[in-house]
Structure formats: structure tokens, C-alpha cells
Scaffold this active site. Sequence first.
Site, PDB file in Angstrom:
ATOM      1  N   ASN A  74       0.942  -1.059   0.025  1.00  0.00           N
ATOM      2  CA  ASN A  74       0.027  -0.093   0.048  1.00  0.00           C
ATOM      3  C   ASN A  74       0.980   1.395   0.144  1.00  0.00           C
ATOM      4  O   ASN A  74       1.733   1.343   0.867  1.00  0.00           O
ATOM      5  CB  ASN A  74      -0.942   0.120   1.337  1.00  0.00           C
ATOM      6  CG  ASN A  74      -1.965   0.999   1.008  1.00  0.00           C
ATOM      7  OD1 ASN A  74      -2.853   0.812   0.470  1.00  0.00           O
ATOM      8  ND2 ASN A  74      -1.875   2.157   1.931  1.00  0.00           N
ATOM      9  N   GLU A  75       0.563   2.075  -0.925  1.00  0.00           N
ATOM     10  CA  GLU A  75       1.390   3.313  -1.045  1.00  0.00           C
ATOM     11  C   GLU A  75       2.935   3.268  -0.416  1.00  0.00           C
ATOM     12  O   GLU A  75       3.064   3.922   0.141  1.00  0.00           O
ATOM     13  CB  GLU A  75       0.593   4.406  -0.116  1.00  0.00           C
ATOM     14  CG  GLU A  75      -0.864   4.657  -0.737  1.00  0.00           C
ATOM     15  CD  GLU A  75      -1.469   5.710   0.105  1.00  0.00           C
ATOM     16  OE1 GLU A  75      -1.197   6.199   1.107  1.00  0.00           O
ATOM     17  OE2 GLU A  75      -2.361   6.476  -0.272  1.00  0.00           O
ATOM     18  N   CYS A 106      15.137   4.523   3.752  1.00  0.00           N
ATOM     19  CA  CYS A 106      15.754   3.671   4.885  1.00  0.00           C
ATOM     20  C   CYS A 106      17.330   4.013   4.842  1.00  0.00           C
ATOM     21  O   CYS A 106      17.965   3.712   3.829  1.00  0.00           O
ATOM     22  CB  CYS A 106      15.512   2.253   5.016  1.00  0.00           C
ATOM     23  SG  CYS A 106      16.077   1.214   6.377  1.00  0.00           S
ATOM     24  N   GLU A 127      -8.371   4.692  -4.649  1.00  0.00           N
ATOM     25  CA  GLU A 127      -8.928   5.089  -3.458  1.00  0.00           C
ATOM     26  C   GLU A 127      -9.551   6.674  -3.725  1.00  0.00           C
ATOM     27  O   GLU A 127      -8.805   7.412  -4.307  1.00  0.00           O
ATOM     28  CB  GLU A 127      -7.896   5.228  -2.279  1.00  0.00           C
ATOM     29  CG  GLU A 127      -7.505   3.916  -1.680  1.00  0.00           C
ATOM     30  CD  GLU A 127      -6.438   4.133  -0.408  1.00  0.00           C
ATOM     31  OE1 GLU A 127      -6.434   5.130   0.095  1.00  0.00           O
ATOM     32  OE2 GLU A 127      -5.652   3.285  -0.342  1.00  0.00           O
ATOM     33  N   GLU A 138      -8.122   6.122  11.850  1.00  0.00           N
ATOM     34  CA  GLU A 138      -8.938   6.909  10.819  1.00  0.00           C
ATOM     35  C   GLU A 138     -10.482   6.622  11.065  1.00  0.00           C
ATOM     36  O   GLU A 138     -11.156   6.631   9.998  1.00  0.00           O
ATOM     37  CB  GLU A 138      -8.260   6.275   9.498  1.00  0.00           C
ATOM     38  CG  GLU A 138      -6.992   6.831   9.219  1.00  0.00           C
ATOM     39  CD  GLU A 138      -6.614   6.575   7.847  1.00  0.00           C
ATOM     40  OE1 GLU A 138      -6.504   7.747   7.129  1.00  0.00           O
ATOM     41  OE2 GLU A 138      -6.241   5.657   7.299  1.00  0.00           O
ATOM     42  N   HIS A 175     -12.670   8.961   9.060  1.00  0.00           N
ATOM     43  CA  HIS A 175     -12.473   9.292   7.739  1.00  0.00           C
ATOM     44  C   HIS A 175     -13.807   8.641   7.076  1.00  0.00           C
ATOM     45  O   HIS A 175     -14.393   7.600   7.240  1.00  0.00           O
ATOM     46  CB  HIS A 175     -11.347   8.208   7.162  1.00  0.00           C
ATOM     47  CG  HIS A 175     -10.761   8.881   5.801  1.00  0.00           C
ATOM     48  ND1 HIS A 175     -11.496   8.264   4.727  1.00  0.00           N
ATOM     49  CD2 HIS A 175      -9.500   9.704   5.482  1.00  0.00           C
ATOM     50  CE1 HIS A 175     -10.899   8.652   3.809  1.00  0.00           C
ATOM     51  NE2 HIS A 175      -9.920   9.659   4.128  1.00  0.00           N
TER      52      HIS A 175
HETATM   53  C1  GLA Z   1      -4.176   6.622   2.193  1.00  0.00           C
HETATM   54  C2  GLA Z   1      -4.132   5.243   2.495  1.00  0.00           C
HETATM   55  C3  GLA Z   1      -5.185   4.384   3.107  1.00  0.00           C
HETATM   56  C4  GLA Z   1      -6.166   5.464   3.987  1.00  0.00           C
HETATM   57  C5  GLA Z   1      -6.474   6.754   3.298  1.00  0.00           C
HETATM   58  C6  GLA Z   1      -7.207   7.706   3.783  1.00  0.00           C
HETATM   59  O1  GLA Z   1      -4.362   6.786   0.654  1.00  0.00           O
HETATM   60  O2  GLA Z   1      -3.821   4.289   1.307  1.00  0.00           O
HETATM   61  O3  GLA Z   1      -5.027   3.480   3.706  1.00  0.00           O
HETATM   62  O4  GLA Z   1      -5.187   5.766   4.851  1.00  0.00           O
HETATM   63  O5  GLA Z   1      -5.066   7.193   2.651  1.00  0.00           O
HETATM   64  O6  GLA Z   1      -6.603   8.490   4.710  1.00  0.00           O
HETATM   65 ZN    ZN Z   2      17.283  -0.523   5.246  1.00  0.00          ZN
END
Ligand code: GLA
Ligand code: ZN
Length: 686
Positions: free
Chosen positions: A157-158, A163, A316, A364, A367
Site C-alpha cells: 500500500n502506497e 531507509c 482510493e 482513521e 474518515h
Molecule cells: C491513504 C491510504 C489508506 C487511508 C487513506 C485515507 O490513501 O492508502 O490506507 O489511510 O489514505 O486517509
Molecule cells: Zn534499510
Amino acid sequence: MKERFPPINKKCPHFLHGGDYNPEQWMQTPQILQEDIRLMKLAGCNTMSVGIFAWAALEPEEGKFNFGWLDNIMDKLDENGAYAVLATPSGARPAWMSRKYPEVLRVNPDRNRIFHGGRHNHCYTSPIYREKCRIMNTRLAERYKDHPALLVWHISNEYSGDCHCELCCEAFRKWLRNKYADSLDKLNQAWWTAFWSHTYTDWRQIEPPSHLGEGSINGLNLDWKRFVTDQTIDFFSAEITPLRELTPNVPVTTNLMGINQCLNYWKFAKEMDVVSLDSYPRWHGEQDDWRLALQVAFVHDLYRSMKNGRPFMLMESTPSMTTWMKVSKLKRPGMHLLSSLQAVAHGSDTVQYFQWRKSRGSAEKYHGAVVDHSGREDTRVFRDVAEVGRALKKLDDIIGTTTKSQVAIVYDWENSWAIDGAQGLRWEKNYIPACMKHYRPFWSRSVPVDVIDMEADFSKYRVLVAPMLYMVRAGVAERIEKFVSDGGTFVTTYWSGIVDENDLCFLGGFPGPLRKVLGIWAEEIDALYDKDLNYITPVKDGESGLSGKYQARELCDLINAETARVLATYTEDFYAGRPSLTINDFGKGTAYYIASRNDERFLEDFYNHLITKLNLRRDIETEMPVGVMARTRSDGKQQFAFLMNFTSCEQNIDLASAKFRDMLSGVEVTGRVTLPAYGVMVLQRQ
Ligand code: GLA
Ligand code: ZN
């Protein structure tokens, strides 16, 4: 470019509508899980993204896996005609892992290792984390490879961040040795390390940039960002290896964050089958919605362009509000359908949300979500989502269609990093806003635009706009020359052609390798305080669509015309009379240099003139009121037009004699149509 792309997964030739679904938060309340299925159907949702942060639920103890709950959800989705966008859980680790294997935890630039917590903060190099992901992903793929609900892999995810652990530092040194053919001389030269006695004599002396150490070598800073991108991609590749082996036909994606500067998404996009976007615009905020809409449109166009016109996924968005902004404002009536269909208009084949059901606790919990804490279906937000669901069901014919553009704007991540990293001019150099400002005149006249990077193929466009093309990587200038000499129109601005890919200035006069095609020499650049203003005026009033005086702010390049002809000049200060806009005929084409950051009226006049002169294709041949936007998708035969009103008042649009069918209401449409506040229409041309 293809006329119609296949659906994201052939299994489902429909728009995907759904959201992040986290049943692992609700294991104690099976009645809620049962209710979810009923509500999903009511909301017209056909897809749920599951497993995104579910590692602790999937492997509560090392080597002890628990897939029962996920089996149940996958089965339930399938039984109800829905699909899963199935995630790998690497976006957040379970606590047992951080404790047993601290090397999976990220190390900050100050060389302190973080504690367990949060998310999105693991090391991309750690062999242990990679191995744990391999085991987990293999298990997921083995278990669900034949599951009818499995539609798309959502990797982690994202991905973001860097590091500074020893493993990462070593990997960086290895990356550098490879890039510079094992030659420290080459590296020292590329990074200009003789300045301030920064010459490296041993590879072990090289450390990543840090506020505690080196931060002043632009070449190092850039290479670090490049390395971080490559290392993240390498991690992503390791994550998908078992998936590719076991599920070769299931497309792979990972959700990207718009124009976030953390990684070079141009490079990352190449590694996935379909790109996906998380989009959280601040609607009804401090700027007019229509101005924000144009920034959003720019990003959507970028995502469609990332894979050459292939539809993307709006992975999203929020059905109502976000909670991490200054003010968590609700979407006004109409805005949910409008903003969802805006993504579709620009090439998304999905509308997905974060998240399906509001969490009861933790970060969240407020949200926006489809199902609120009340659990009710008779809420405004739920109805808005159901309306999107109903609308998408009527748009199957649009799946896989795309937009062909004659105009491309260059937005390049490395260029952006280099501009932001350079000392000088002004602290805020505003590269991205500049790109968006040059996009606006096309947006407001319904001229479709692709947003590309400087490595893209220019030959399919007629107009190439490259605001602030500060960095010109090897081969780019030659391709621009070819584009122009073949008949293309090239527009660039102040602060272009300054450095090569290592941030080394071009010698012999700016704009370096672009000098010939532009026919100018840029001598100095003046930066203005916010209170300061200069003006520019056309040499011949009325020529090139320009008339009167225009404001020039922030940056004024002092240039000398060589082969170029001067179209406008400055009127104030010691550079009054010097060129501020030039045109150069080059081969069969033309190259313009806009020397100063001018007001909106200038950009409107300048580009409107080009649109007319070059007879550029417009999506709808009608003038739109300010804040209304038309955009089409097509498969080369059928054309689908989206009319979108981003203002809070009713707007009329004259479609003249063109005939359309309103795909949402089914009625025939021609002549004058009225869009309510935040209204949207999807029209199929007859
Ligand atoms: C991001 C994340 C989600 C959630 C949304 C809303 O895009 O990928 O997991 O946290 O923001 O805040
Ligand atoms: Zn590292």
C-alpha cells in the site's frame, strides 16, 4: 496506441466499484460481516480490496497462518457476484516480526532505528522482510490462485520513504558502482565533488544524504532518490515474483499517490500491469472547486498517460471527507458522482474508496466511508455511493476506451526533484503549479492533453509543452529537435535547459542543448519578490493572439534572440525592451520560448491562438462556461462525452446540432442542455 484496451481483468468487463474492505477489524461481530454483503449489493459495489493491512490477522504468530477468515470473505464475495482486489499485507508488519527481526524496521537519516508502529515504514532491502513477504505472498497466491473472486493483485500500500540502515547504504554503494562503472573518478566528476573538498577516495566513504551529514551535493541527492525508486521497485518485483509464477493472468498493481514526490512514478508504472491512483482532493476548500478540478484533471491525465492511454484504477477516494486535512469538509450534494465520473472521464475504469465501513477505533475512525458508524443505508453518503453504483452499471460500453491527445505536457519527476533541490531563484520554484497553469487553457477549451515525461515518444503529438524543462537528460534535446523539424510545435519557458541528468550546468550558454531549436541564448534570470511585478507586451499588438499588457511575476529570464524572432518584450526595469517571448522556425515546425512567469490571461491568449492556428482537436466544439469541462473517451468509433460542472450554480451548454444519448437517463439530447450545480452528464454521440 490502441483504440480500446481490454478490461482490467477479462473476467469482469464492467466498471469496478467498491473499496478497501477490512473484515479483520470486525471478526468479533459476524453479523456485521453478513450485513456488509447485503449493503454492498445495495450500494451497487462489485469489488472489495481486501487484506491491505491484514498481516497480523493472516499470520498471528510466526509461521502460524490463519486464512480461514479470508477464505470466508473471498467465498462470500464470489457467491454474491463480487470480486476481490487482493492485497499483499506488507504495508504494515505484525509486532512479533519487528520484535524478533529488528532489521525489518526502517532507519532514519539520523541513523536511529524506528520503533514498531505506524505503517509504511519497513526497510526495502532487508533480506528477512523480503523473505517474509515471499512466504506470505506465495501462500496467498497458492491459496487463491483458482478462486473465482480473485481479480487484481494490490501490492502492499502506497510504497514510499527511504531507509538509511547499513543494508540500504551498502545497496546504494553497489548501485553507484554499477551506475558509474566502478569508477570513483566518474562519480566525483558527475557530482562535482571538488567543491568544498567533497572528493571521495573510497566507496565506503559514501553515505546517503542526511541532515546530520551530506546534503549539499545535488548529484548525490538525485542519485539517492533514483536509488530509492529502484530499490522500491526491486522490493515490489520481489513481492510479485511468486504471484507472477502462480497467477500469471492476474494483473498486478500498487496504489500510487498522485504526484507525490517520494518515488519516480514514471519508472514504477512500467513495472505494473495497470496503474492505480489514490485521490483525495480538498473539495469546497480554500480555492474554487473548478480550479481544483483542473489540478485533479491534470493528475488523472497523467495516470492515463502513464501506460500509454491504458485505463487506470481510481483505487482510493473518499465518499465524503478525509480526516488528515486542516478541515474535514463534507462533499456537497452532487460532488460525489461528479468527482467519481471525472476520474472515469479521464480514463479510470474503476471508482473505489477508502474505506467500505468506518473503523470503530484507531487513527482513521472518522474518515469518510460508505457505511458510517450508524450502520445505516438511509444516509446521504450511502445514497451518493449507490447513485455512483447505478451510474457505472450503465457505462459498460466505456470500459477500455481511451483519449487520444494531440497535445502533451511534460511533467517529469526527476526534473521536479532537481528543480526543488537547486539553491537559487526563489525558495518556492513552483514547477508543478507551472505545469498545471499551462494545462489550464487546454482544459478550459476541451482540448485533450496527455501528461508525459521527457522519455516519452513525442512523435504522436502536434504540440509539446515543457514548462521549466530545467533538466535535459541525454538524448532529449535531439528528440525535441526532431519533433520540431518534423513539423511539431514546442513550447518551453524560463529556467529550461540548465542542467544535465547529474545536475551539472550546461556550459556555453543556456538553454544548453535546447539553444539551437529555440534560437535564443538565456543570459541571466531575475527572481521577483511577491510584491514585485513586471509587464510584457507584444511587439505587434494582435500578433500571436496577444494584445495589451500582461503581468510577469516571480521569474523573468533575460534572453537574447539568436535565430528566433521576438514576439513580446518586457516593459519595466532595466530589462525593459528585452525579449520576453520568442518564436523560432526550425525545419517544418516552430519553437516558442516564454521567458517569464506570466499571468493567466497571457496563457489563455497564447494557447487559444495556438489551438486555433493549429486547429487542434477539441472534445466538444463549443465554448464552455468557466468551471465547466468536457472530456471524451472513445474506441475510435463510439464517442462518449462527459460534461462536468464544477461550479455551485446551474450552467447551460449549447451542444448545437450534435446529437447525443444521455447514458444515465436514456433520453436523447441535442441543443441547449442544463447542468445543475455540481452536475454531470455522460453522453454517447449518435
Ligand atoms: C491513504 C491510504 C489508506 C487511508 C487513506 C485515507 O490513501 O492508502 O490506507 O489511510 O489514505 O486517509
Ligand atoms: Zn534499510
